[in-house]
Design an enzyme around this catalytic site. Structure first.
Site, PDB file in Angstrom:
ATOM      1  N   ARG A   5     158.913  75.315  36.333  1.00  0.00           N
ATOM      2  CA  ARG A   5     160.330  75.650  36.518  1.00  0.00           C
ATOM      3  C   ARG A   5     161.165  75.031  35.402  1.00  0.00           C
ATOM      4  O   ARG A   5     162.047  75.676  34.820  1.00  0.00           O
ATOM      5  CB  ARG A   5     160.786  75.141  37.879  1.00  0.00           C
ATOM      6  CG  ARG A   5     162.235  75.462  38.257  1.00  0.00           C
ATOM      7  CD  ARG A   5     162.420  75.082  39.719  1.00  0.00           C
ATOM      8  NE  ARG A   5     163.805  75.040  40.159  1.00  0.00           N
ATOM      9  CZ  ARG A   5     164.497  76.098  40.590  1.00  0.00           C
ATOM     10  NH1 ARG A   5     163.934  77.292  40.590  1.00  0.00           N
ATOM     11  NH2 ARG A   5     165.738  75.961  41.008  1.00  0.00           N
TER      12      ARG A   5
ATOM     13  N   TYR B 178     170.024  71.039  31.721  1.00  0.00           N
ATOM     14  CA  TYR B 178     169.328  71.709  30.623  1.00  0.00           C
ATOM     15  C   TYR B 178     170.263  72.044  29.466  1.00  0.00           C
ATOM     16  O   TYR B 178     169.811  72.548  28.435  1.00  0.00           O
ATOM     17  CB  TYR B 178     168.692  73.004  31.140  1.00  0.00           C
ATOM     18  CG  TYR B 178     167.753  72.805  32.304  1.00  0.00           C
ATOM     19  CD1 TYR B 178     166.453  72.339  32.106  1.00  0.00           C
ATOM     20  CD2 TYR B 178     168.162  73.081  33.606  1.00  0.00           C
ATOM     21  CE1 TYR B 178     165.594  72.152  33.176  1.00  0.00           C
ATOM     22  CE2 TYR B 178     167.305  72.907  34.682  1.00  0.00           C
ATOM     23  CZ  TYR B 178     166.031  72.440  34.461  1.00  0.00           C
ATOM     24  OH  TYR B 178     165.184  72.261  35.518  1.00  0.00           O
TER      25      TYR B 178
ATOM     26  N   ARG C   8     160.286  78.189  42.073  1.00  0.00           N
ATOM     27  CA  ARG C   8     159.493  77.046  42.517  1.00  0.00           C
ATOM     28  C   ARG C   8     158.109  77.546  42.928  1.00  0.00           C
ATOM     29  O   ARG C   8     157.937  78.680  43.364  1.00  0.00           O
ATOM     30  CB  ARG C   8     160.164  76.347  43.703  1.00  0.00           C
ATOM     31  CG  ARG C   8     161.550  75.795  43.387  1.00  0.00           C
ATOM     32  CD  ARG C   8     162.195  75.218  44.642  1.00  0.00           C
ATOM     33  NE  ARG C   8     163.520  74.668  44.354  1.00  0.00           N
ATOM     34  CZ  ARG C   8     164.656  75.382  44.365  1.00  0.00           C
ATOM     35  NH1 ARG C   8     164.599  76.681  44.666  1.00  0.00           N
ATOM     36  NH2 ARG C   8     165.817  74.822  44.096  1.00  0.00           N
TER      37      ARG C   8
ATOM     38  N   HIS D 274     157.177  70.666  39.426  1.00  0.00           N
ATOM     39  CA  HIS D 274     158.273  71.486  38.910  1.00  0.00           C
ATOM     40  C   HIS D 274     158.177  71.727  37.407  1.00  0.00           C
ATOM     41  O   HIS D 274     159.118  72.244  36.813  1.00  0.00           O
ATOM     42  CB  HIS D 274     159.616  70.815  39.205  1.00  0.00           C
ATOM     43  CG  HIS D 274     160.073  71.006  40.630  1.00  0.00           C
ATOM     44  ND1 HIS D 274     160.031  72.217  41.275  1.00  0.00           N
ATOM     45  CD2 HIS D 274     160.593  70.129  41.521  1.00  0.00           C
ATOM     46  CE1 HIS D 274     160.504  72.077  42.515  1.00  0.00           C
ATOM     47  NE2 HIS D 274     160.840  70.834  42.677  1.00  0.00           N
TER      48      HIS D 274
ATOM     49  N   LYS E 161     164.793  77.364  48.819  1.00  0.00           N
ATOM     50  CA  LYS E 161     165.288  76.066  49.278  1.00  0.00           C
ATOM     51  C   LYS E 161     166.715  76.170  49.801  1.00  0.00           C
ATOM     52  O   LYS E 161     167.089  75.490  50.754  1.00  0.00           O
ATOM     53  CB  LYS E 161     165.221  75.061  48.116  1.00  0.00           C
ATOM     54  CG  LYS E 161     165.579  73.636  48.492  1.00  0.00           C
ATOM     55  CD  LYS E 161     165.398  72.725  47.301  1.00  0.00           C
ATOM     56  CE  LYS E 161     165.743  71.284  47.661  1.00  0.00           C
ATOM     57  NZ  LYS E 161     165.567  70.379  46.486  1.00  0.00           N
TER      58      LYS E 161
ATOM     59  N   HIS F 272     170.594  77.546  41.812  1.00  0.00           N
ATOM     60  CA  HIS F 272     171.300  76.290  42.037  1.00  0.00           C
ATOM     61  C   HIS F 272     172.656  76.562  42.682  1.00  0.00           C
ATOM     62  O   HIS F 272     173.422  77.399  42.199  1.00  0.00           O
ATOM     63  CB  HIS F 272     171.516  75.542  40.716  1.00  0.00           C
ATOM     64  CG  HIS F 272     170.270  74.937  40.167  1.00  0.00           C
ATOM     65  ND1 HIS F 272     170.123  74.590  38.836  1.00  0.00           N
ATOM     66  CD2 HIS F 272     169.098  74.610  40.763  1.00  0.00           C
ATOM     67  CE1 HIS F 272     168.920  74.077  38.651  1.00  0.00           C
ATOM     68  NE2 HIS F 272     168.290  74.078  39.801  1.00  0.00           N
TER      69      HIS F 272
END
Length: 340
Positions: A274, A306, A196, A271, A219, A297
């Site tokens: 990313r 994706y 990020r 984003h 995050k 994640h």
């Protein structure tokens, strides 16, 4: 119940109103001790000595939430500001008296003014978190009054990403801008690692080493290490040594992106790099589980967004659909032509 005493200290024939306790004792001293014990327990019992109802208003609960928990969150200050504005819009009700209908009515009015569904869902989540956390900490004794309020169902949007040509256009535009030296390098690190923008901005120069870069301000609050090329490592170290640590420059990046002819869906500009890394990773044959670890994640469901870009994604649909087994290509074409 035990009998009372009059002003002279003698036993009163008039009993005290309330629950009666009967038990026989061999001595008066035992009876007196038992009476004292029962009276003490009744005073401590919530049923006999109930607490007053919690009359704190929503703004007070938000302040208490921030003091007890919100200050530990990376976005705690921003979230508190949003919650206080939300409380004002709800006319600052007593917390325990807040209803789901009040929140739904406010949400409908805000949606009519054009507030995005995702924004509304975020606000609802913040508000629910206040009650959940205070209840968990024992600060309030009532359950979340909004636990049955459901978020707005959103239409899933396809994630946008940059083509190789777009990447060259964007990097050229960033290099040509003289206002800040940081955006071009941050963009290159994002494209090479899938990090990020904010994670790269907070990068510690000491964590660029041995062909890797480690992001500590993530995050998920977990450190994440991603390999980088020797060329990028050398360029990154040289940049940080000459210009110092990265500064906040996301807005500069957005302005440069808007100045190009690259079209990015609303809300995805921050984003886009990313998404670009993840999309090209999968299109080039990368493993979805490896991508999950690189992106950091916590849930594979996030990374699966994706998966459709994989070269062999759901190719069984071509081989096993009913038209493939019962119709030839010419018959299918003829049927489409005749219908049209």
């Amino acid at each position: 119940m035990f009998g009372g005493r009059d002003s002279t200290g003698r036993d009163s024939p008039e009993p005290i109103k309330g629950k009666r306790f009967r038990r026989r004792f061999k001595t008066k001293a035992e009876a007196v001790r038992f009476e004292s014990l029962v009276r003490q327990r009744l005073v401590q019992d919530a049923e006999w000595n109930p607490k007053p109802k919690d009359k704190r208003r929503l703004t007070e609960l938000v302040d208490k939430w921030f003091d007890l928990h919100g200050h530990t969150l990376s976005d705690g200050v921003r979230r508190k500001e949003i919650l206080l504005v939300l409380a004002k819009a709800l006319r600052d009700p007593v917390g325990r008296e807040l209803t789901g209908n009040q929140v739904n009515e406010l949400r409908r009015a805000q949606m009519a003014k054009g507030v995005a569904g995702k924004t509304l869902n975020n606000r609802l989540g913040y508000l629910k978190a206040v009650f959940n956390e205070l209840y968990q900490l024992g600060e309030i004794e009532y359950r979340n009054p909004l636990e049955r309020v459901r978020p707005v169902k959103l239409q899933e949007r396809a994630l946008s990403f940059l083509s190789l040509e777009d990447i060259n256009v964007l990097l050229t535009a960033l290099d040509a801008r003289d206002s800040s030296p940081h955006p071009p390098m941050i963009a290159r690190v994002c494209l090479a690692t899938g990090a990020r923008w904010g994670e790269v901005e907070g990068l510690d120069p000491a964590l660029v080493r041995n062909g890797t870069v480690t992001f500590a301000n993530t995050k998920s609050k977990r450190t994440r290490t991603v390999p980088i090329s020797a060329e990028l490592e050398e360029a990154l170290k040289a940049h940080l040594a000459h210009h110092g640590r990265f500064t906040h420059c996301m807005e500069t990046f957005r302005r440069v992106l808007r100045a190009t002819e690259i079209k990015v869906p609303q809300g995805q500009a921050s984003h886009i790099l990313r998404h670009t890394f993840a999309s090209h990773f999968i299109m080039n044959g990368g493993n979805i589980l490896t991508l999950q670890k690189i992106l950091g994640h916590t849930s594979l469901a996030m990374t699966m967004r994706y998966a459709h870009l994989s070269p062999d994604h759901l190719l069984d649909a071509l081989q096993f659909n009913p038209l493939a087994s019962t119709c030839s290509g010419s018959n299918l074409s003829a049927g489409v032509t005749a219908k049209s």
